[in-house]
Design an enzyme around this catalytic site. Sequence first.
Site, PDB file in Angstrom:
ATOM      1  N   LYS A  74      63.015  20.833 -27.154  1.00 54.85           N
ATOM      2  CA  LYS A  74      62.993  22.238 -26.573  1.00 54.85           C
ATOM      3  C   LYS A  74      64.215  22.732 -27.183  1.00 54.85           C
ATOM      4  O   LYS A  74      65.035  22.382 -27.568  1.00 54.85           O
ATOM      5  CB  LYS A  74      63.555  21.873 -25.016  1.00 54.85           C
ATOM      6  CG  LYS A  74      63.515  23.379 -24.061  1.00 54.85           C
ATOM      7  CD  LYS A  74      63.828  22.989 -22.705  1.00 54.85           C
ATOM      8  CE  LYS A  74      63.953  24.234 -21.965  1.00 54.85           C
ATOM      9  NZ  LYS A  74      64.411  24.149 -20.557  1.00 54.85           N
ATOM     10  N   SER A 149      61.687  26.206 -17.232  1.00 52.65           N
ATOM     11  CA  SER A 149      61.633  26.978 -18.433  1.00 52.65           C
ATOM     12  C   SER A 149      61.270  26.166 -19.667  1.00 52.65           C
ATOM     13  O   SER A 149      61.112  26.811 -20.818  1.00 52.65           O
ATOM     14  CB  SER A 149      63.493  27.242 -18.687  1.00 52.65           C
ATOM     15  OG  SER A 149      63.964  26.059 -18.540  1.00 52.65           O
ATOM     16  N   SER A 173      63.137  23.007 -14.256  1.00 47.08           N
ATOM     17  CA  SER A 173      62.470  23.368 -15.661  1.00 47.08           C
ATOM     18  C   SER A 173      61.811  22.034 -16.342  1.00 47.08           C
ATOM     19  O   SER A 173      61.061  22.489 -17.267  1.00 47.08           O
ATOM     20  CB  SER A 173      63.450  23.801 -16.340  1.00 47.08           C
ATOM     21  OG  SER A 173      63.980  25.198 -15.877  1.00 47.08           O
TER      22      SER A 173
END
Lengths: 484, 474, 100
Positions: A74, A149, A173
Amino acid sequence: MKYLNKPILEINKLLKEKVIKPLDLVEEAFANIEKNKALNAYITLNKEEAIKTAKELENKEVDNILFGLPIAIKDNIITKDLRTTCASHMLENFLPIYDATVVKKIKAKNMIIIGKTNMDEFAMGSSSRTSYFGAPKNPWNTNKISGGSSGGSAVTVAARDVFLALGSDTGGSIRQPASYCGIVGMKPTYGRVSRYGLVAFASSFDQIGPLTKNVYENALLLNAIVGKDDNDLTSADKESEDFTRLIGKDIKGMKFALPNYFMSDIVSQEIKEKIISVSKILEKLGAKVDYVDVKYLENAVTLYQIIAMGEASSNLARYDGIRFGYSLPNPTSIDNLYYETRKTGFGKEVKRRIMVGSYLLSGENAKIYYNKALSIRDDMQKEFTNLFQKYDLVIGPTTTTTAYDLTDPMDDPLKSFLDDVLVIPVNMAGLPGMNVPIGFSKDNMPIGMHIIGNKFEEAKMYQLASCIEKELNLALTPGGEINE
Amino acid sequence: MNKYIPTIGIEVHVELKTATKIFSNSINGYGQMANSLTNVVDLGYPGTLPTLNKEVINLAIKAATVLNCKIRKEMHFDRKNYFYPDIPKNYQITQNETPIGYDGYVEITINGEKKKIEIEEMHIEEDTCKSTHRSSKTLLDFNRAGVPLIEIVTKPCISSGEEAKLYLEKLRELLYYCDISDCKIEEGSMRADANVSIRKNEQDPLGTKCEIKNIGSISNVAISIDKEIKNQIELIENNKQIKQQTKRYDDKLGKNILMRTKETGNDYRYFPEPDIPYVILTEDMIASVVKTIPMLPDERRKVYQAKGVSELNANKLVQNRSLSDYFNKLLDTNINFKIASNILLGDIQAYLNKNEKQISDTTLTVTRFEELVKNVEDKTLTSKNLKDILVTVLEEESSISTIIKKSGIENIQDDQALRTIINSIISSNQETVNDYKNGHDRAIKFFMGQIMKETKGSANPKLAMDILLEELKK
Amino acid sequence: MEDKLTKEEVLHVAQLARINIDEDELETYQIELKKLLNEVEKISAVKGYDDEKLIASWDRKTELREDIAGEMLDPKEVINNAPRHSGNYIEVPVVIGDES
């Protein structure tokens, strides 16, 4: 697709027997990513470096189960010399000069970093649509959101571009996009994984965790990234353990709690029905499922907003155009530099949260809001501690609906919080939580079950998750061509 | 002027003498190349987190102890949020809610009377980076960013510039003696801000205060405070309003210069630092730190005077920590401390100053110094003798008696031998004896000269004089 | 409850956050920020909790670091990422006010 849909165990054997080389995997990964370009899962690809690493690994012994496997990271996890943007204009050209602790661990296990995945800007959002680089798309239906996210990480694993991905979870997330994309995602106990090098959003909730196509491989990746870190005072001093150790053990005699709030009107009928059918399977296997009331669950979002926005307003103060990142060209004064850099560098969602967070901490407000939220959080934690004296695990749905349309309006500032209403309590209490796929909606979008464990009891969660996975035996590869 | 009661509170920032910074392991240093003592934590890079330096906690425990503070056993840190280019994260990690020390005091002596300057609290925090201002830009050097500080805040209980000065001198002495800080105001390792207000009666609420920041020396603290008091009195006398202002003292102009007028209070948005869990101090931890506190300056003065050292010398010794530490090593011996202090502060200190040496750089071990003092006390060595052999004593290692022998200045101590010499001089100078008896003092000078000539200067002068007078009376 | 903040209120929090707001954005922020604030206002209804306040890492205790120096950055690395620098210094527009 030749290799990337196969189990890691099988790949490891092929690597050991020199039937395949890490480069074969890396090349397939980049070919897939190219084919799936429309999914917009990546912000930055690490192609040159990944190929170089893969070639170097050819001369090394295959010394661990994750050796040579492509992994996606990420883009809020710091990677030395590899652009790390947090999906923000603010860090669009930011080249870090150190590695996050988890990245060091990934490299030490000779995994190969394929690229940095798309996400909500600074991890603020629930659909990855706040990304400065455009939203990633759900591989099950490219008109749908990926969730967020950690949207890009969930998408690229679901699309079988890579075996493994790292995400971060502040208020759902990892688990929520994992649910929307039909994969396994784990948010470990707060303190399990070092936060050093994870760009801070809300320090008291942020936690890095693995996203994978199945339960076993999730546990393998968690094995590789946990551990006390002297650079992170909030990291926990725990003996290393094998998180796969309970996988495959039967669940007979185990007791699970299903909070009534998780099965209330906020959740779609379709999802509730799936949860009920799974709980029936669990009972059939000799486990007990009790509906329970848990205090404060309905307050979790409010408390989360206060603490998360308060902390975020302070954590994001460092983006001021002075030492790194975007900076207003030719500023006329220091205030001009601050105000314009932050106006242009941050997107709308981020600015809203920073402003509200500043308000919540200003003057006497800190006492009314932040300190009070901390007190209640403490009580909420105790509530869970009591619950875990009677139950092995808590279960429920991960999301209230399946992934919605990318074109749904974004103008409601509350929407992104309410998408995470079922997963936020876990962050509030510092507990581990995970998503495991349990089926599909009528329109063929994945549905997930949320498993919550007591602190540091991830192994038990994997036990239940693997049991469900085996019983349901779902086909979890998004079918057909994923091109638009 | 007596119509008004000045009220002064002082905040002092002191940089702690640690090897590394408070929240990172980069070096805590001064005077190095710009931005050469930093790492990603000091610069507030995305993803970085603080660690907490043990030595900072130890030094803070020490400081709290010598400032007579209560020590908090469970504490946390807070974030103080404000935008300023010299704080890399745009928040400073400090202790707002749970300062490590509170309710302490420092005792000063003013006009012969003792007064306790009360300490409200003492907390740990990080220093900012160093800014240098040019005409159109400000240059930032982050070497100082993250240097550990303690801030010591008094209650508004100081009533004059002189008191403030005495307090700061006392504070500096204490912190310096305990190796907590270098306390070099000129290098910024000790910085003082004063809050000054006046009121007419003790019962009145405190007046509007003015803050004087970053005063460059302790003596200027007294000057700038007194000027501010005078200024405030004039304003009131002329029916003008005192505004809440921040000023700085300009040494060259000898004036307090207005920096800014405060309109609203600062909104620092304090909240507990989530990256640093609770810090728990155990009794053992505190005890092991307290054990390392050396004898404090006031105690030293008291002990020295009790051993017969004059007040002046006691003060002088304490002003020079290495000499005082050396002197402390002698305290268990039974030498004449008055003589010892005279020698140490006289010829030896002159030598040290001249040669830019510390007492520890010389060969003068405690044992040899003891021998030296004894030789002076029993008059084996005259002060002139001492001067003659001092360099040898301080630079060579042989015993004092050997040095005395080698330099041939063994004083004639033998009463009988000296008496014989004196009697022979008297008998061969009868005329001068008569002069003496007729009251001519010059005669004594003549005889002493003769005695010294005869003994080649080795006679103990006092002894010679005693015997001479005795023999002349016969 | 009001359905929007006043312009002044928005400008005040924007000032705390050092974010410039254009005139034409003000209205949206007045509404959106108020929506969020109404939500957090719900905390006032939460009762019956224990007043003890715990900071983030609940049961953890800070482990202190030994005072031993580690690696530092080369000044070049420090200025490389900085938008403006002169020599080894990072540069900002002149700051008038405090000297420290």
